[in-house]
Design a protein around this motif. Structure first.
Motif, mmCIF file in Angstrom:
data_model
loop_
_atom_site.group_PDB
_atom_site.id
_atom_site.type_symbol
_atom_site.label_atom_id
_atom_site.label_comp_id
_atom_site.label_asym_id
_atom_site.label_seq_id
_atom_site.Cartn_x
_atom_site.Cartn_y
_atom_site.Cartn_z
ATOM 1 N N ILE A 5 4.908 4.290 0.539
ATOM 2 C CA ILE A 5 5.011 2.936 1.073
ATOM 3 C C ILE A 5 4.027 2.028 0.341
ATOM 4 N N HIS A 6 4.282 0.717 0.416
ATOM 5 C CA HIS A 6 3.315 -0.242 -0.100
ATOM 6 C C HIS A 6 2.254 -0.501 0.973
ATOM 7 N N TYR A 7 1.148 -1.104 0.569
ATOM 8 C CA TYR A 7 0.092 -1.373 1.542
ATOM 9 C C TYR A 7 0.627 -2.333 2.598
ATOM 10 N N PRO A 8 0.582 -1.952 3.869
ATOM 11 C CA PRO A 8 1.229 -2.774 4.898
ATOM 12 C C PRO A 8 0.347 -3.930 5.375
ATOM 13 N N THR A 9 0.926 -5.117 5.372
ATOM 14 C CA THR A 9 0.344 -6.276 6.033
ATOM 15 C C THR A 9 1.403 -6.850 6.960
ATOM 16 N N ASP A 10 0.987 -7.654 7.922
ATOM 17 C CA ASP A 10 1.954 -8.215 8.863
ATOM 18 C C ASP A 10 2.994 -9.056 8.134
ATOM 19 N N ALA A 11 2.538 -9.854 7.158
ATOM 20 C CA ALA A 11 3.468 -10.721 6.433
ATOM 21 C C ALA A 11 4.459 -9.910 5.609
#
Length: 472
Positions: free
Chosen positions: A156-162
């Motif tokens: 997965i990619h680094y998760p952010t809310d946006a």
């Protein structure tokens, strides 16, 4: 035709052997071990036959032996599917190891389909059978055990809310577009909002720390509103397209699958909207267990181990128990981020079930220490518990124990599992799982452990001195 191919292979085999072409000694020992224990292949056969109405009919596919040996080769060399197929096809010795011999080697996607049918339970059963075989051969006695945990990342990619809100918008829109192409009249009433969502996501991601304090909230509100609109419209599309007629059977099945995927991603999108609203707009600290870190690998856990270079990791924590011979006798993919100290008691129980005796030496790092675990080791019959105390003031008796030569020797033995983890991560593909789903994740870990054990058994058999019989 098959008999002719086998005859041609035997002549080619003799010719190549006369020229000094041989299989790698480790692979040759693994192949001999698999030949001696056909029950390992039988476990794979059951997975390949699962769900088939009549396995005896239809065209021939990859055999259970070829599936297991190709999976082992893939993890030994740490190849991807394409390179695996190409190397087997081009190499005489690898054809021999994987049982393809002179038969055609399938394309990479056929290997992927075969490996996908394997279950985590099958890999676990095969690993247990391999350990039991090592015990029968006198290669393992289970007297010493060292334990540790590591993290295997999900893809997965680094998760952010946006970025998660953007993932929901673009994925749902793409699936609705696929459904639009399958319907005779298309999908009415769905607005493509990917451009506006991407613009707001990029604006948020490019903000400085000062800008986030002042400008972040309006941008998030707008991005949440767009995501809610896309999710709402997608659910309406699913409901309105259920009763459409005039579609053939195959397209109908594809449309049903698309509707299921849209519904699934809508549910995940709603979870992301909820956690973003709670965290960003309401300032609430959302517990890790309630968060979602990826729409595509929703089983991903957030793990903090206090590592300076990687304070936060995304994947699953994996427990490993290794013997003095380098065999991984126990492993497990854990839920969430449990403390290492939670695994001492269960690991001792599983060791007892495997070897019918407790280990004489049980070694771990400070993370495994607790007064309860000391008592567990004593009750289980462990002669030497070698886990340093974590925190608190050491008693004089405890300090003397940890400074004793036996304890220090046990800790030097414990360090060996760090090297084993390094080999699994760098050499067996356990750094990051590229396959999708938790089951595929567990199969990857099980396959890496299996290959480690088979390679260690091959080395132990090669180094074992032959038994000399006395003359009568």
């Amino acid at each position: 035709m098959s008999r002719v191919l086998d005859l041609q292979l035997s002549f080619a085999d003799l010719e190549l052997r006369s020229q000094g072409v041989h299989l790698d000694p480790t692979l040759r020992a693994i192949a001999q071990f698999l030949d001696d224990y056909p029950a390992l292949t039988e476990q794979v056969r059951q997975d390949l036959m699962r769900g088939l109405k009549n396995p005896a009919t239809g065209r021939n596919g990859i055999t259970p032996s070829q599936t297991l040996r190709a999976l082992i080769l893939m993890r030994v060399k740490n190849w991807d599917y394409r390179e695996l197929s190409e190397r087997i096809n081009d190499g005489y010795t690898l054809r021999s190891f994987t049982d393809f011999d002179a038969h055609p080697v399938p394309k990479h996607d056929a290997f992927n389909r075969a490996f996908t049918r394997l279950t985590p339970q099958t890999l676990e059963a095969i690993n247990q059978a391999v350990i039991q075989a090592a015990v029968e051969l006198g290669l393992e006695d289970g007297k010493k055990l060292r334990v540790d945990t590591t993290v295997v990342e999900t893809n997965i990619h680094y998760p952010t809310d946006a970025s998660l809100l953007w993932d929901a918008v673009r994925t749902i829109t793409r699936l609705v577009g696929d459904l639009h192409e399958k319907l005779p009249g298309g999908v009415p009433g769905f607005t493509n909002r990917t451009r506006s969502a991407r613009r707001r996501m990029q604006t948020i991601e490019r903000m400085t720390a000062l800008q986030r304090q002042q400008q972040q909230e309006p941008q998030y509100r707008e991005l949440i509103r767009i995501t809610e609109q896309v999710v709402r419209n997608a659910r309406q599309v699913v409901e309105t397209t259920k009763e459409i007629e005039g579609v053939d059977v195959i397209d109908g099945l594809v449309m049903d699958q698309l509707r299921q995927q849209i519904t699934s991603f809508c549910g995940l999108g709603e979870k992301v909207i909820q956690q973003t609203r709670r965290r960003v707009l309401e300032g609430e600290e959302v517990p890790s267990a309630e968060k979602i870190y990826s729409l595509f690998e929703s089983h991903t856990d957030l793990i903090k181990r206090g590592k300076a270079r990687k304070p936060t990791e995304f994947g699953h924590k994996v427990f490993l128990a290794e013997s003095a011979q380098g065999l991984i006798t126990d492993y497990g993919v854990l839920e969430g981020n449990p403390a290492d100290s939670d695994h001492v008691g269960p690991s001792l129980e599983r060791h007892q079930k495997t070897f019918h005796r407790p280990p004489e030496l049980y070694a771990g790092d400070r993370g495994f220490h607790s007064p309860e675990n000391q008592e567990e080791c004593r009750k289980a019959g462990v002669t030497q518990e070698c886990i340093p105390q974590r925190g608190g003031v050491k008693s004089a008796e405890r300090a003397a124990l940890e400074h004793s030569p036996q304890f220090k020797k046990g800790q030097r033995f414990r360090v060996g599992i760090e090297g084993r983890i390094s080999v699994l991560i760098r050499g067996r593909g356990m750094k990051r799982c590229l396959a999708k789903g938790r089951d595929r994740f567990q199969v990857l870990v099980g396959a890496a452990v299996l290959v480690n054990n088979l390679m260690r058994i091959a080395e132990l058999l090669k180094d074992r001195k032959p038994v000399r019989r006395r003359a009568a």
